[in-house]
Design a protein around this motif. Structure first.
Motif, PDB file in Angstrom:
ATOM      1  N   LEU A 134       0.825  -1.211   0.000  1.00 23.68           N
ATOM      2  CA  LEU A 134       0.000   0.000   0.000  1.00 23.68           C
ATOM      3  C   LEU A 134       0.860   1.263   0.000  1.00 23.68           C
ATOM      4  O   LEU A 134       0.624   2.204  -0.761  1.00 23.68           O
ATOM      5  N   GLN A 135       1.871   1.275   0.848  1.00 21.86           N
ATOM      6  CA  GLN A 135       2.730   2.450   0.948  1.00 21.86           C
ATOM      7  C   GLN A 135       3.476   2.693  -0.365  1.00 21.86           C
ATOM      8  O   GLN A 135       3.626   3.835  -0.808  1.00 21.86           O
ATOM      9  N   ALA A 136       3.939   1.614  -1.003  1.00 21.71           N
ATOM     10  CA  ALA A 136       4.668   1.753  -2.264  1.00 21.71           C
ATOM     11  C   ALA A 136       3.756   2.201  -3.396  1.00 21.71           C
ATOM     12  O   ALA A 136       4.195   2.922  -4.302  1.00 21.71           O
ATOM     13  N   GLU A 137       2.480   1.790  -3.335  1.00 16.17           N
ATOM     14  CA  GLU A 137       1.596   2.043  -4.473  1.00 16.17           C
ATOM     15  C   GLU A 137       0.833   3.367  -4.339  1.00 16.17           C
ATOM     16  O   GLU A 137       0.642   4.070  -5.329  1.00 16.17           O
ATOM     17  N   ILE A 138       0.387   3.721  -3.133  1.00 14.83           N
ATOM     18  CA  ILE A 138      -0.446   4.926  -2.999  1.00 14.83           C
ATOM     19  C   ILE A 138       0.180   5.984  -2.107  1.00 14.83           C
ATOM     20  O   ILE A 138      -0.388   7.063  -1.933  1.00 14.83           O
ATOM     21  N   GLY A 139       1.347   5.683  -1.528  1.00 13.18           N
ATOM     22  CA  GLY A 139       2.031   6.682  -0.713  1.00 13.18           C
ATOM     23  C   GLY A 139       1.475   6.784   0.698  1.00 13.18           C
ATOM     24  O   GLY A 139       0.827   5.856   1.207  1.00 13.18           O
ATOM     25  N   ASN A 140       1.725   7.922   1.337  1.00 15.80           N
ATOM     26  CA  ASN A 140       1.313   8.126   2.732  1.00 15.80           C
ATOM     27  C   ASN A 140      -0.214   8.153   2.855  1.00 15.80           C
ATOM     28  O   ASN A 140      -0.929   8.516   1.918  1.00 15.80           O
ATOM     29  N   TYR A 141      -0.674   7.774   4.024  1.00 15.59           N
ATOM     30  CA  TYR A 141      -2.111   7.819   4.303  1.00 15.59           C
ATOM     31  C   TYR A 141      -2.590   9.267   4.323  1.00 15.59           C
ATOM     32  O   TYR A 141      -1.992  10.145   4.958  1.00 15.59           O
ATOM     33  N   ASP A 142      -3.668   9.532   3.609  1.00 18.90           N
ATOM     34  CA  ASP A 142      -4.273  10.858   3.539  1.00 18.90           C
ATOM     35  C   ASP A 142      -5.766  10.703   3.816  1.00 18.90           C
ATOM     36  O   ASP A 142      -6.493  10.105   3.016  1.00 18.90           O
ATOM     37  N   PRO A 143      -6.268  11.232   4.946  1.00 18.47           N
ATOM     38  CA  PRO A 143      -7.695  11.061   5.269  1.00 18.47           C
ATOM     39  C   PRO A 143      -8.611  11.606   4.181  1.00 18.47           C
ATOM     40  O   PRO A 143      -9.720  11.092   3.989  1.00 18.47           O
ATOM     41  N   GLY A 144      -8.153  12.621   3.449  1.00 19.29           N
ATOM     42  CA  GLY A 144      -9.000  13.175   2.403  1.00 19.29           C
ATOM     43  C   GLY A 144      -9.126  12.263   1.194  1.00 19.29           C
ATOM     44  O   GLY A 144     -10.162  12.259   0.519  1.00 19.29           O
ATOM     45  N   LYS A 145      -8.086  11.504   0.915  1.00 20.63           N
ATOM     46  CA  LYS A 145      -8.094  10.614  -0.256  1.00 20.63           C
ATOM     47  C   LYS A 145      -8.468   9.176   0.105  1.00 20.63           C
ATOM     48  O   LYS A 145      -8.916   8.424  -0.756  1.00 20.63           O
ATOM     49  N   HIS A 146      -8.235   8.802   1.344  1.00 17.44           N
ATOM     50  CA  HIS A 146      -8.403   7.411   1.746  1.00 17.44           C
ATOM     51  C   HIS A 146      -9.480   7.303   2.818  1.00 17.44           C
ATOM     52  O   HIS A 146      -9.179   7.408   4.019  1.00 17.44           O
ATOM     53  N   PRO A 147     -10.719   7.090   2.425  1.00 17.94           N
ATOM     54  CA  PRO A 147     -11.807   6.998   3.406  1.00 17.94           C
ATOM     55  C   PRO A 147     -11.752   5.696   4.192  1.00 17.94           C
ATOM     56  O   PRO A 147     -10.910   4.817   3.939  1.00 17.94           O
ATOM     57  N   GLU A 148     -12.652   5.579   5.138  1.00 17.91           N
ATOM     58  CA  GLU A 148     -12.731   4.371   5.969  1.00 17.91           C
ATOM     59  C   GLU A 148     -12.922   3.140   5.086  1.00 17.91           C
ATOM     60  O   GLU A 148     -13.736   3.118   4.178  1.00 17.91           O
ATOM     61  N   GLY A 149     -12.126   2.111   5.361  1.00 16.83           N
ATOM     62  CA  GLY A 149     -12.238   0.866   4.598  1.00 16.83           C
ATOM     63  C   GLY A 149     -11.536   0.909   3.259  1.00 16.83           C
ATOM     64  O   GLY A 149     -11.793   0.055   2.396  1.00 16.83           O
ATOM     65  N   TYR A 150     -10.608   1.836   3.068  1.00 14.86           N
ATOM     66  CA  TYR A 150      -9.951   1.966   1.762  1.00 14.86           C
ATOM     67  C   TYR A 150      -9.091   0.750   1.430  1.00 14.86           C
ATOM     68  O   TYR A 150      -8.896   0.409   0.268  1.00 14.86           O
ATOM     69  N   GLU A 165      -8.047  -6.709   6.859  1.00 10.68           N
ATOM     70  CA  GLU A 165      -8.057  -5.434   6.139  1.00 10.68           C
ATOM     71  C   GLU A 165      -7.877  -4.263   7.102  1.00 10.68           C
ATOM     72  O   GLU A 165      -7.161  -3.304   6.807  1.00 10.68           O
ATOM     73  N   ARG A 166      -8.520  -4.335   8.252  1.00  8.39           N
ATOM     74  CA  ARG A 166      -8.357  -3.267   9.251  1.00  8.39           C
ATOM     75  C   ARG A 166      -6.922  -3.223   9.777  1.00  8.39           C
ATOM     76  O   ARG A 166      -6.367  -2.136  10.008  1.00  8.39           O
ATOM     77  N   LYS A 167      -6.313  -4.398   9.946  1.00 14.31           N
ATOM     78  CA  LYS A 167      -4.927  -4.459  10.411  1.00 14.31           C
ATOM     79  C   LYS A 167      -3.982  -3.851   9.375  1.00 14.31           C
ATOM     80  O   LYS A 167      -3.041  -3.111   9.727  1.00 14.31           O
ATOM     81  N   ILE A 168      -4.239  -4.132   8.099  1.00 13.36           N
ATOM     82  CA  ILE A 168      -3.409  -3.572   7.028  1.00 13.36           C
ATOM     83  C   ILE A 168      -3.493  -2.051   7.038  1.00 13.36           C
ATOM     84  O   ILE A 168      -2.472  -1.346   6.950  1.00 13.36           O
ATOM     85  N   ALA A 169      -4.721  -1.525   7.139  1.00 13.41           N
ATOM     86  CA  ALA A 169      -4.908  -0.070   7.152  1.00 13.41           C
ATOM     87  C   ALA A 169      -4.234   0.571   8.363  1.00 13.41           C
ATOM     88  O   ALA A 169      -3.632   1.653   8.264  1.00 13.41           O
ATOM     89  N   GLU A 170      -4.298  -0.110   9.504  1.00  9.54           N
ATOM     90  CA  GLU A 170      -3.678   0.430  10.716  1.00  9.54           C
ATOM     91  C   GLU A 170      -2.165   0.523  10.561  1.00  9.54           C
ATOM     92  O   GLU A 170      -1.550   1.532  10.934  1.00  9.54           O
ATOM     93  N   ILE A 171      -1.557  -0.521   9.995  1.00 10.39           N
ATOM     94  CA  ILE A 171      -0.100  -0.500   9.778  1.00 10.39           C
ATOM     95  C   ILE A 171       0.273   0.598   8.790  1.00 10.39           C
ATOM     96  O   ILE A 171       1.255   1.330   8.975  1.00 10.39           O
ATOM     97  N   HIS A 172      -0.516   0.724   7.731  1.00 11.09           N
ATOM     98  CA  HIS A 172      -0.230   1.751   6.726  1.00 11.09           C
ATOM     99  C   HIS A 172      -0.335   3.150   7.314  1.00 11.09           C
ATOM    100  O   HIS A 172       0.485   4.027   7.008  1.00 11.09           O
ATOM    101  N   LYS A 173      -1.282   3.360   8.166  1.00 11.35           N
ATOM    102  CA  LYS A 173      -1.487   4.701   8.742  1.00 11.35           C
ATOM    103  C   LYS A 173      -0.402   5.065   9.752  1.00 11.35           C
ATOM    104  O   LYS A 173       0.115   6.189   9.755  1.00 11.35           O
ATOM    105  N   THR A 174      -0.044   4.104  10.606  1.00 11.63           N
ATOM    106  CA  THR A 174       0.759   4.437  11.790  1.00 11.63           C
ATOM    107  C   THR A 174       2.237   4.096  11.673  1.00 11.63           C
ATOM    108  O   THR A 174       3.067   4.772  12.292  1.00 11.63           O
ATOM    109  N   GLU A 175       2.596   3.086  10.911  1.00 16.75           N
ATOM    110  CA  GLU A 175       3.973   2.587  10.944  1.00 16.75           C
ATOM    111  C   GLU A 175       4.798   2.930   9.711  1.00 16.75           C
ATOM    112  O   GLU A 175       6.039   2.914   9.777  1.00 16.75           O
ATOM    113  N   LEU A 176       4.156   3.193   8.581  1.00 15.94           N
ATOM    114  CA  LEU A 176       4.903   3.301   7.325  1.00 15.94           C
ATOM    115  C   LEU A 176       4.913   4.707   6.739  1.00 15.94           C
ATOM    116  O   LEU A 176       5.431   4.897   5.638  1.00 15.94           O
ATOM    117  N   SER A 177       4.370   5.639   7.409  1.00 20.06           N
ATOM    118  CA  SER A 177       4.294   7.002   6.882  1.00 20.06           C
ATOM    119  C   SER A 177       5.697   7.558   6.646  1.00 20.06           C
ATOM    120  O   SER A 177       6.590   7.421   7.493  1.00 20.06           O
TER     121      SER A 177
END
Length: 566
Positions: A134-150, A165-177
């Motif tokens: 996710l980080q390689a393909e769409i970059g940093n988490y952006d609440p405006g571009k990435h809604p809940e369940g993205y 899926e929720r675990k993946i989103a959590e890692i993308h938001k918090t650990e890989l920015s």
């Protein structure tokens, strides 16, 4: 003069043919080559197109009309099939590759392995790997571009749950920015390299007990998988010999304390067994030897006049690493954003594609897909057949979320015969039944068909019920075809037995004629004279043949007397 030019141009066109190669991002490269062009020419042309120098890790794969996979041999002509550019020899340490373009291509291959289920991992590892993607393909988490369940818009594995899926989103938001695409891909490779099934390209076989197993060759040795467990791991320096006879594959192992073991497995077809043997010979030469000058021609049999002979023709891993260290050029540009929507990973793309791919209701049963799988199971394809529960992962997402049956069959058919396919399911849940279903398919037992339990209770509509009815009819047709295929196999076996009997009777008849000539004729040929003078022949003539002849004569006279009296 004009006619000569036209005839010359027509002859040159006849000598040329078009060739299509499917790349790791599922884009296609087309070129025109001479009909007698060797595989090395096509491979060099493709690597030049990709701007790739560390090319020894890669190869070109194709599937013949019998659904059997092959690696293109560079010393042979290019066959008229659609080719696929794939990683052939996985780097021992992919993070140590010299160029970023090479790491990116290996990243694409391992991402395919993860999606197709070749890379087995725990749920925590699966979530981390998907987060890197996710980080390689769409970059940093952006609440405006990435809604809940993205994260649910992406398909990373054959099958995954909402919890994952929720675990993946959590890692993308918090650990890989903050990680760049190159950094995320590098971390992805480092994590994938630590998994037991890194580099696994499974070959379906059965052991001596008839249990389904998958054989594979990795950078570190020979692997046997049963269920979702690795039951054998043999280092390359412990493998002393590999050979095959028909469908039987033998692996000779010499371990500590002079303990010698012979592992025996049975492939689905002789062609699949030969492909397995050739892959083993190439992998052992690439990873074990110090220099390519040490490569020797290998025979599949101990007898010089029997079996196949094969020789690995490339460089070995140590030479490749030494050559890579000498590369000095400006890093080539990598066009990550230019990815073509993948047939095998349809939802892992960039930008606008993210919002245009609604999550469809996952179902474990798609009978139209099962029809294609049944036909593949009876074929000579060397890659394991997907289980029914994976079928949802291979449907391309449409904007309406619905695809008619005919379109689905065409899409799945394209995937079934793609040489990139495999079906070892990724056990993102701790207790997976996928390989049990797969083993039953390989053993010929019917796979149980059940609806997947969904987190949301949805009442099926009339259209869904009608679609399910059509799918059930398709399954019945597939069962009928399987029965006809089995009848054809029985007929072939009967014909082979009859041929053997005819040949045996013919040989016995020839021997009988030769015996009669030796014992009854007066031919004074030197060859016959020498045989008649031997003590063994004289003993046979007077002790066995003469009494047998008198017995036959007596019986014939008796039968003649009965006929005359009657």
């Amino acid at each position: 003069m004009l006619s000569r030019l036209m005839s010359g141009s027509s002859r040159s066109l006849e000598r040329e043919c078009s060739c299509t190669v499917r790349l790791l991002d599922d884009s296609e490269y087309s070129c025109t080559i001479q009909r007698d062009a060797k595989g090395q020419y096509l491979f060099d042309l493709l690597c030049h197109h990709l701007n790739l120098l560390e090319k020894d890790y890669f190869g070109i794969r194709f599937v013949d009309p019998d659904k059997q996979r092959h690696w293109l041999e560079f010393t042979k002509s290019v066959p008229p099939f659609t080719m696929c550019f794939r990683v052939k020899f996985y780097p021992t340490d992919p993070a140590a590759l010299k160029e970023e373009i090479t790491r990116y291509l290996v990243f694409l291959q391992i991402k395919r392995d993860l999606y197709h289920g070749r890379l087995l991992c725990k749920t925590s590892d699966a979530a981390l790997l998907a987060g890197y993607i996710l980080q390689a393909e769409i970059g940093n988490y952006d609440p405006g571009k990435h809604p809940e369940g993205y994260s649910s818009k992406f398909q990373f594995f054959p099958k995954h749950s909402e919890k994952l899926e929720r675990k993946i989103a959590e890692i993308h938001k918090t650990e890989l920015s903050g990680q760049t695409p190159a950094m995320s891909e590098l971390n992805f490779l480092r994590k994938a390299q630590t998994l037991e099934t890194y580099g696994v390209d499974p070959h379906p076989c059965k052991d001596v007990s008839g249990n389904a197993a998958f054989l594979a060759f990795t950078p570190f040795g020979f692997v046997v998988l049963q269920g979702n467990k690795r039951v054998h791991f043999i280092k390359w320096n412990e493998v002393t010999k590999m050979k095959f006879e028909g469908k039987t594959f033998y692996l000779y192992v010499s371990q500590k304390e002079e303990k010698k073991i012979v592992l025996t497995y049975f492939a689905p077809t002789p062609e699949a067994c030969k492909h397995l043997w050739k892959c083993g010979i190439e992998n052992q030469a690439f990873y074990k030897l110090e220099k390519s000058s040490q490569v020797r021609t290998v025979s599949s049999s101990n007898l010089f006049f029997k079996g196949s002979r094969f020789r690995y023709s490339g460089r070995v891993a140590k030479e490749v690493m030494e050559s890579s260290a000498k590369i000095k050029r400006e890093p080539p540009e990598i066009h990550r954003a230019g990815l073509v929507p993948s047939r095998s990973c349809p939802s892992i793309t960039h930008g606008p594609r993210l919002s245009s791919v609604p999550r469809t209701r996952r179902r474990a049963v798609h009978i139209s897909i099962m029809e294609g799988l049944e036909s593949l199971r009876d074929s000579a394809h060397s890659t394991p057949v997907r289980s029914a529960s994976h079928s949802d992962a291979f449907l391309s997402r449409s904007e309406s979320g619905r695809v008619d049956s005919s379109e689905r069959v065409a899409i799945i058919s394209d995937e079934i015969y793609s040489p990139s396919d495999s079906v070892l399911p990724t056990p993102v849940a701790e207790h997976s039944l996928e390989l049990m279903l797969l083993s039953r398919q390989i053993n010929g037992a019917p796979c149980s068909i059940e609806e997947e339990r969904e987190s949301e209770a949805n009442t099926p509509t009339a259209a869904e019920a009608q679609e399910l009815g059509g799918e059930l009819r398709a399954l019945c047709q597939g069962t009928g075809r399987r029965g006809r295929a089995q009848a054809e196999q029985v007929n072939k076996f009967v014909l082979s037995v009859l041929r053997l009997l005819l040949v045996t009777v013919g040989l016995l008849f020839v021997l009988l004629l030769l015996l009669i000539v030796l014992t009854e004729s007066d031919l004074d040929v030197a060859f016959f004279h020498d045989i008649r003078q031997t003590p063994e022949f004289e003993q046979f003539h007077y002790q066995y043949f003469c009494p047998l002849r008198r017995w036959f004569a007596c019986k014939i006279r008796f039968l003649l007397s009965l006929l005359i009296d009657s």
